[in-house]
Write an enzyme that holds these catalytic residues in place. Sequence first.
Site, PDB file in Angstrom:
ATOM      1  NE  ARG A  22      75.353  -4.414  -0.481  1.00 38.38           N
ATOM      2  CZ  ARG A  22      76.436  -4.990  -1.006  1.00 38.38           C
ATOM      3  NH1 ARG A  22      77.384  -4.251  -1.554  1.00 38.38           N
ATOM      4  NH2 ARG A  22      76.575  -6.305  -0.986  1.00 38.38           N
ATOM      5  CB  CYS A 160      78.950 -10.270   6.053  1.00 35.59           C
ATOM      6  SG  CYS A 160      78.551  -9.077   4.768  1.00 35.59           S
ATOM      7  CB  SER A 181      74.565 -11.189   4.280  1.00 34.26           C
ATOM      8  OG  SER A 181      74.606 -11.133   2.879  1.00 34.26           O
ATOM      9  CB  CYS A 182      77.221 -16.103   3.358  1.00 39.16           C
ATOM     10  SG  CYS A 182      78.695 -16.981   2.819  1.00 39.16           S
ATOM     11  CG  ASP A 183      79.365 -13.643  -2.998  1.00 41.12           C
ATOM     12  OD1 ASP A 183      79.301 -14.782  -3.511  1.00 41.12           O
ATOM     13  OD2 ASP A 183      79.749 -12.647  -3.612  1.00 41.12           O
ATOM     14  CG  ASN A 191      82.749 -15.442   5.265  1.00 45.45           C
ATOM     15  OD1 ASN A 191      81.955 -15.447   4.332  1.00 45.45           O
ATOM     16  ND2 ASN A 191      83.299 -14.310   5.693  1.00 45.45           N
ATOM     17  CG  HIS A 221      73.391 -14.167  -1.149  1.00 45.99           C
ATOM     18  ND1 HIS A 221      73.325 -13.741   0.160  1.00 45.99           N
ATOM     19  CD2 HIS A 221      74.398 -13.463  -1.726  1.00 45.99           C
ATOM     20  CE1 HIS A 221      74.251 -12.813   0.379  1.00 45.99           C
ATOM     21  NE2 HIS A 221      74.908 -12.629  -0.759  1.00 45.99           N
ATOM     22  CB  ILE A 222      74.360 -18.340  -5.875  1.00 44.20           C
ATOM     23  CG1 ILE A 222      74.776 -19.485  -4.947  1.00 44.20           C
ATOM     24  CG2 ILE A 222      75.173 -18.366  -7.162  1.00 44.20           C
ATOM     25  CD1 ILE A 222      74.353 -20.852  -5.445  1.00 44.20           C
ATOM     26  CE1 TYR A 223      74.573  -9.880  -5.252  1.00 46.89           C
ATOM     27  CE2 TYR A 223      76.338 -11.097  -4.163  1.00 46.89           C
ATOM     28  CZ  TYR A 223      75.433 -10.046  -4.182  1.00 46.89           C
ATOM     29  OH  TYR A 223      75.383  -9.168  -3.123  1.00 46.89           O
TER      30      TYR A 223
END
Length: 283
Positions: A22, A160, A181-183, A191, A221-223
């Site tokens: 995405r 999410c 899902s979590c940034d 959150n 996750h970590i971008y």
Amino acid sequence: MKQYLDLCKKIIDEGQWVENKRTGKRCLTLINADLEYDVANNRFPLITTRKSFYKAAIAELLGYLRGYSNAADFRAIGCNTWNANANDNQAWLANPNRQGEDDMGRVYGVQGRAWQKPDGSHLDQLAKIVNNLKQGIDDRGEILTFYNPGEFELGCLRPCMHTHTFSVLGDTLYLTSYQRSCDVPLGLNFNQVQVFTLLKLMAQITGLKPGKAYHKIVNAHIYEDQLELLRDVQLKREPFDSPKLHINPEIKSLEDVETWVSKDDFTIEGYQHHEAISYPFSV
């Protein structure tokens, strides 16, 4: 705060790189994370190793509880998090179900307040839960879910943080919240604030005592463009003690939440923090 930092370190140490189609970016990814918040003792999980803007998170929560479906409505109550997904998400802009500028479609609070039944009528999940909890009823199904696979194409983003389960033991209310899902660097503290605030607020309007809130994350996750800031800046800072959250005691009903409550009815005490960090946001 320790839980947050431990999760960040665990992702860095144990996570695997995954390509996210995405966004076109890679994510350092960990499956399964469990966080726990002591709402009873008011240990508000606001990040202290960077400045966190908690009122926008609470404003977003209020928009969900009201069933908002338009980014302009969120902006009006002090939340800008839906501007990009409503207006810059190319897949949503090309979706024939989009109803013009700022439209979000049938996402989050719309499902919670107006889940569409087969006969075309709507189910208000939140009102049912509040009414039951005010009577001390826990039917083991006091569940608020925003996750409706049958209507994914009618909204700009799949939820999410998708499901909240309320449980009563005696006169104490508990909450278990599920997130697919979590940034972690950018979104997780939003959150955390919302999970904690949701339990504290729901306890207040139903006449129950808040207990603990349990926050379950599937994909944390970590971008790749966030990793350096997190690892080399934020994780090198010493955390401060957790602040406390105060909610206006005049908020006594779901109707109050729907009509006059604002982000300014939520204040914090004792918030010490380091400088803000501008993490990249992936649409």
